[in-house]
Design a protein around this motif. Structure first.
Motif, mmCIF file in Angstrom:
data_model
loop_
_atom_site.group_PDB
_atom_site.id
_atom_site.type_symbol
_atom_site.label_atom_id
_atom_site.label_comp_id
_atom_site.label_asym_id
_atom_site.label_seq_id
_atom_site.Cartn_x
_atom_site.Cartn_y
_atom_site.Cartn_z
ATOM 1 N N SER A 293 0.736 -1.230 0.345
ATOM 2 C CA SER A 293 -0.069 -0.103 -0.039
ATOM 3 C C SER A 293 0.927 1.359 -0.224
ATOM 4 C CB SER A 293 -1.286 0.114 0.860
ATOM 5 O OG SER A 293 -1.605 -0.996 2.038
ATOM 6 N N SER A 294 2.123 0.631 0.889
ATOM 7 C CA SER A 294 3.461 2.348 0.758
ATOM 8 C C SER A 294 4.046 2.519 -1.036
ATOM 9 C CB SER A 294 3.497 1.954 1.720
ATOM 10 O OG SER A 294 3.732 1.852 3.134
ATOM 11 N N PHE A 295 3.675 1.757 -1.074
ATOM 12 C CA PHE A 295 4.485 1.422 -2.776
ATOM 13 C C PHE A 295 3.164 2.712 -3.310
ATOM 14 C CE2 PHE A 295 6.318 1.112 -7.138
ATOM 15 C CZ PHE A 295 7.568 0.986 -6.416
ATOM 16 N N LEU A 296 2.246 1.843 -3.169
ATOM 17 C CA LEU A 296 1.393 2.721 -4.230
ATOM 18 C C LEU A 296 1.465 3.857 -3.986
ATOM 19 C CD1 LEU A 296 -1.625 -0.313 -4.488
ATOM 20 C CD2 LEU A 296 0.271 0.470 -5.241
ATOM 21 N N ALA A 297 0.718 3.925 -2.802
ATOM 22 C CA ALA A 297 1.205 5.959 -1.993
ATOM 23 C C ALA A 297 1.800 6.403 -2.858
ATOM 24 C CB ALA A 297 0.879 5.946 -0.608
ATOM 25 N N LEU A 298 3.158 6.166 -3.162
ATOM 26 C CA LEU A 298 4.519 6.536 -3.178
ATOM 27 C C LEU A 298 4.547 6.655 -5.225
ATOM 28 C CD1 LEU A 298 7.989 5.652 -2.912
ATOM 29 C CD2 LEU A 298 7.916 5.881 -5.003
ATOM 30 N N THR A 299 4.020 5.991 -5.868
ATOM 31 C CA THR A 299 3.552 6.081 -6.811
ATOM 32 C C THR A 299 2.241 7.399 -7.561
ATOM 33 O OG1 THR A 299 4.090 3.697 -6.982
ATOM 34 C CG2 THR A 299 2.610 4.672 -9.282
ATOM 35 N N CYS A 300 2.010 7.534 -6.391
ATOM 36 C CA CYS A 300 0.668 8.286 -6.840
ATOM 37 C C CYS A 300 1.451 9.557 -6.269
ATOM 38 C CB CYS A 300 -0.637 8.487 -5.528
ATOM 39 S SG CYS A 300 -1.613 7.479 -5.749
ATOM 40 N N LEU A 301 2.497 9.984 -4.909
ATOM 41 C CA LEU A 301 3.201 11.176 -4.890
ATOM 42 C C LEU A 301 3.682 11.282 -5.643
ATOM 43 C CD1 LEU A 301 3.954 9.899 -0.867
ATOM 44 C CD2 LEU A 301 2.185 12.166 -2.076
ATOM 45 N N TYR A 302 4.809 10.797 -6.433
ATOM 46 C CA TYR A 302 5.402 10.549 -8.098
ATOM 47 C C TYR A 302 4.972 11.850 -8.823
ATOM 48 C CZ TYR A 302 8.657 10.567 -11.717
ATOM 49 O OH TYR A 302 9.509 11.378 -12.335
ATOM 50 N N SER A 314 8.813 21.799 2.307
ATOM 51 C CA SER A 314 9.863 22.466 1.869
ATOM 52 C C SER A 314 10.148 22.240 0.242
ATOM 53 C CB SER A 314 10.748 22.000 3.247
ATOM 54 O OG SER A 314 10.385 22.747 4.527
ATOM 55 N N GLY A 315 9.730 21.959 -0.239
ATOM 56 C CA GLY A 315 10.136 21.452 -1.668
ATOM 57 C C GLY A 315 10.828 19.511 -1.303
ATOM 58 N N ASN A 316 11.020 19.162 -1.127
ATOM 59 C CA ASN A 316 12.119 18.011 -0.107
ATOM 60 C C ASN A 316 11.245 16.301 -0.922
ATOM 61 O OD1 ASN A 316 14.727 18.415 0.137
ATOM 62 N ND2 ASN A 316 13.749 18.977 2.566
ATOM 63 N N LYS A 317 11.017 16.703 -2.015
ATOM 64 C CA LYS A 317 10.399 15.688 -3.167
ATOM 65 C C LYS A 317 10.912 14.333 -3.101
ATOM 66 C CE LYS A 317 8.000 14.183 -7.335
ATOM 67 N NZ LYS A 317 7.465 14.905 -8.537
ATOM 68 N N ALA A 318 12.272 15.006 -3.386
ATOM 69 C CA ALA A 318 13.237 13.104 -3.657
ATOM 70 C C ALA A 318 13.455 12.986 -2.084
ATOM 71 C CB ALA A 318 13.756 14.179 -4.121
ATOM 72 N N LEU A 319 13.516 13.453 -1.382
ATOM 73 C CA LEU A 319 14.000 13.190 0.145
ATOM 74 C C LEU A 319 12.741 12.370 0.541
ATOM 75 C CD1 LEU A 319 15.480 12.693 2.322
ATOM 76 C CD2 LEU A 319 14.742 15.230 3.459
ATOM 77 N N LEU A 320 11.504 12.546 0.574
ATOM 78 C CA LEU A 320 10.109 11.868 0.912
ATOM 79 C C LEU A 320 10.657 10.781 0.336
ATOM 80 C CD1 LEU A 320 7.328 11.958 2.313
ATOM 81 C CD2 LEU A 320 6.520 12.855 0.045
ATOM 82 N N LEU A 321 10.316 11.046 -1.468
ATOM 83 C CA LEU A 321 9.586 9.901 -1.775
ATOM 84 C C LEU A 321 10.815 8.674 -1.805
ATOM 85 C CD1 LEU A 321 8.555 10.974 -5.723
ATOM 86 C CD2 LEU A 321 7.130 10.611 -3.537
ATOM 87 N N SER A 322 12.472 8.816 -1.807
ATOM 88 C CA SER A 322 13.367 8.047 -1.712
ATOM 89 C C SER A 322 13.197 7.490 0.302
ATOM 90 C CB SER A 322 15.211 8.359 -0.751
ATOM 91 O OG SER A 322 15.032 9.518 -2.056
ATOM 92 N N ALA A 323 12.492 8.388 1.168
ATOM 93 C CA ALA A 323 12.396 7.778 2.663
ATOM 94 C C ALA A 323 11.171 6.708 2.268
ATOM 95 C CB ALA A 323 12.606 8.896 2.946
ATOM 96 N N VAL A 324 10.009 7.457 1.799
ATOM 97 C CA VAL A 324 9.057 6.282 1.854
ATOM 98 C C VAL A 324 9.263 5.001 0.957
ATOM 99 C CG1 VAL A 324 7.192 5.913 0.476
ATOM 100 C CG2 VAL A 324 7.790 8.355 2.012
ATOM 101 N N PHE A 325 10.658 4.854 -0.312
ATOM 102 C CA PHE A 325 10.265 3.678 -0.729
ATOM 103 C C PHE A 325 11.345 2.750 0.714
ATOM 104 C CE2 PHE A 325 13.480 1.687 -3.331
ATOM 105 C CZ PHE A 325 12.174 0.323 -3.856
ATOM 106 N N ILE A 326 12.502 3.913 1.207
ATOM 107 C CA ILE A 326 13.390 3.240 2.049
ATOM 108 C C ILE A 326 13.005 2.147 3.292
ATOM 109 C CG2 ILE A 326 15.580 3.255 3.243
ATOM 110 C CD1 ILE A 326 16.741 4.669 1.148
ATOM 111 N N TYR A 327 11.903 2.690 4.385
ATOM 112 C CA TYR A 327 11.417 2.877 5.503
ATOM 113 C C TYR A 327 10.561 2.586 5.428
ATOM 114 C CZ TYR A 327 11.971 3.061 9.965
ATOM 115 O OH TYR A 327 12.545 2.042 11.651
#
Lengths: 437, 150
Positions: A293-302, A314-327
């Motif tokens: 479910s987190s990965f599906l959310a990540l895809t939508c977030l992208y 604060s514009g940290n899109k890459a940081l958020l997406l990487s954090a969701v993917f890793i953690y």
């Protein structure tokens, strides 16, 4: 199919996978401490040196460490052949990998040529020896199932990731006579990260789950087209990034396709779990469902507009997406697998001893005893808590200490579960050996 | 005509079905249904083990001249599964839900990793290596049908 070396009992010694699992968890405890002492400033951008060190402690120290340990175990089961001289390979590559991860992280925090040289040598030789040993088994004509083919593609991706990583460390100071300054382009870092995330880690998860999910969770099989073509498609897309810069329009389209393709795999396993017939509650499935479910959310977030990231993160899109993917994704699935592998390995090694003496079976514990269900449930709760605190920290960095403490609790608990299982294994082993005497 | 891997894999799935029916019935405290499903599971498993140990494995050993390798490990694991099935029967007779679920979880993992080795390696190799795979399959199918009907 080559059957000359076939052996179903070619399990590596139990300390081989376990030393990887224990080291991996210790790496995350160190990471949590580093987060705690580094303060809130590191959460401003993913290019902060300390955050780069933390990212590599996650990816090399935990994710790759567990996966390398699991492959030692997985190869004999799906391929029927283990790695030659596995004890030696594991000792050398594990030591070098541990030292290399520490020195690489150190070189991010306190840049020094010595640390970079040490990191490139230890990680280069450690990974090189490991990849060579695994590849020697994989090039043999084993079973040609999708799991083995997937494993080959994952190892191929790892090779690219390691070579790119080596070139990053080596550029400028370590290779003064070779002009590889074009590597300073950040799009190569994106290829390194995407190949590591989706080719190596994601690819291995895909390959293993084709076999593991239907068998150990008793679900229907994955669709044949998915098992046959998905990982090859994914790796081909990732390799295309060498020709289209990741930040160009073409590169962005490729990354979007990678995410959507991988989301299809996640949808597929979520569907399989829904079709599962067993009613017995299993926490590892909760981890899988949370990850999917987190990965599906990540895809939508992208696909969300940048305004959203400006306002909330604060514009940290890459940081958020990487954090969701890793953690949220990779660590959830690895914990799901550890909840199955840890008791299974302890049991299998004891069970193998009983093949020669059936009376010894009276000393075998049941799988539940090796990892109690209530302990698994608690681990899941700790994981959810640290996930929530991670998102909160990216949005409001001053809460970093909460995330760090939650990590310390989660991974201390995981360490306790692994050591508890190993301890019970040792006690049963003593009883079986005493019986033989 | 089907192949050895297809037929034997389908038999594994049949055993899984009965196993899960029994386990789910116990989760619902339906002991009558659990006993019926368990008895079907136990019978299917016995027939399957016999088909392998008496027909398939000897043919494989003769064709490959490997007698102390994979088939020996498979026979040993069959023996261990028989022990766990006996433990399940004790828990079922005593209507002890916790004991049953604990043993069934263990048997499930043991059974699935055993199946994985057979389905990925042993069955495909048998299909390739034995001189007359179709005749061998017919023999296995007849054994299963005669034993099930008898």
């Amino acid at each position: 199919m080559n059957i000359a070396n076939l052996s179903f009992s070619a399990l590596p010694p139990i300390n081989v996978p376990f030393r990887h699992f224990i080291s991996a968890v210790i790496f995350l405890l160190l990471t949590a401490l580093l987060i705690l002492i580094s303060g809130e400033k590191i959460w401003l951008s993913r290019w902060q040196p300390i955050l780069l060190a933390i990212t590599h402690l996650f990816t090399l120290g935990f994710i790759s460490m567990v996966m390398m340990g699991a492959i030692y175990q997985f190869l004999p089961v799906i391929g029927g052949v283990g790695i030659t001289n596995v004890r030696n390979v594991a000792t050398v590559s594990h030591c070098l990998h541990t030292l290399g991860t520490l020195t690489l992280s150190w070189s991010f925090i306190t840049p020094s040529t010595f640390a970079r040289v040490l990191a490139i040598l230890t990680l280069g030789i450690g990974f090189g020896y490991y990849i060579f040993s695994v590849a020697r088994v994989l090039i043999k004509k084993l079973s040609q199932g999708p799991a083995i083919i997937g494993l080959r593609l994952a190892i191929l991706s790892l090779t690219f990731v390691v070579v790119l990583g080596g070139l990053f460390i080596g550029q400028n100071s370590l290779m003064p006579y070779v002009n590889i300054s074009f590597f300073a382009d950040k799009s190569y870092t994106d290829i390194h990260a995407l190949l590591g995330g989706f080719g190596w880690a994601g690819g291995l998860i895909l390959a293993v789950s084709l076999q593991i999910i239907p068998m150990f969770h008793v679900t229907p099989s994955f669709p044949k087209w998915l098992a046959k073509y998905m990982l090859a498609t994914l790796i081909s897309l990732l390799l295309l990034l060498f020709f289209f810069k990741a930040n160009s329009v073409g590169g962005q389209v490729i990354i979007a396709f990678v995410l959507v393709t991988y989301a299809v795999f996640n949808l597929a396993f979520l569907r399989l779990f829904k079709q599962r017939k067993r009613k017995v509650v299993d926490t590892s499935i909760h981890f899988w469902q949370f990850a999917g479910s987190s990965f599906l959310a990540l895809t939508c977030l992208y696909f969300l507009a940048d305004d959203f990231y400006q306002q909330v993160f604060s514009g940290n899109k890459a940081l958020l997406l990487s954090a969701v993917f890793i953690y949220f994704y990779l660590i959830s699935i690895i914990e799901a697998m550890l909840l199955k592998i840890v008791p299974f390995l302890s049991y299998t090694h004891l069970q193998n001893l009983c093949l020669a003496d059936f009376n010894a079976m009276s000393h075998l514990p049941y799988m539940h005893d090796l990892l109690l269900k209530k302990h698994s449930r608690l681990l899941f709760k700790f994981h959810i808590l640290s996930c929530v605190l991670l998102i909160l920290t990216i949005a409001v960095p001053r809460f970093y200490w909460g995330f760090s403490c939650a990590m310390l609790v989660e991974f201390s608990w995981l360490l306790f579960l692994i050591i508890r299982s190993l301890n019970l294994y040792r006690r049963c082993l003593m009883k079986i050996k005493n019986m033989a005497v | 005509m089907t192949s050895i891997p297809e037929f034997m894999t389908a038999k594994h799935r049949e055993c899984d079905e009965f196993f899960i029916q029994a386990e789910n019935a116990i989760a619902d405290n339906n002991w009558l249904l659990a006993k019926q499903a368990f008895s079907q599971f136990s019978a299917e498993l016995t027939i399957h083990f016999q088909a392998e140990e008496d027909i398939l494995f000897p043919e494989f050993e003769q064709a490959t001249r490997i007698t102390q390798g994979p088939t020996q490990v498979m026979r040993g694991e069959h023996q261990q599964m028989r022990t766990l099935v006996a433990d399940l029967l004790v828990a079922l007779s005593a209507e002890d839900k916790d004991a049953y679920i604990s043993v069934s979880e263990t048997l499930m993992v043991l059974m699935q990793q055993h199946n994985m080795k057979e389905e990925m390696m042993l069955y495909p190799m048998s299909q390739q290596r034995v001189p007359a795979p179709d005749a061998l399959l017919t023999q296995v199918i007849e054994h299963c049908q005669i034993t099930e009907n008898g």
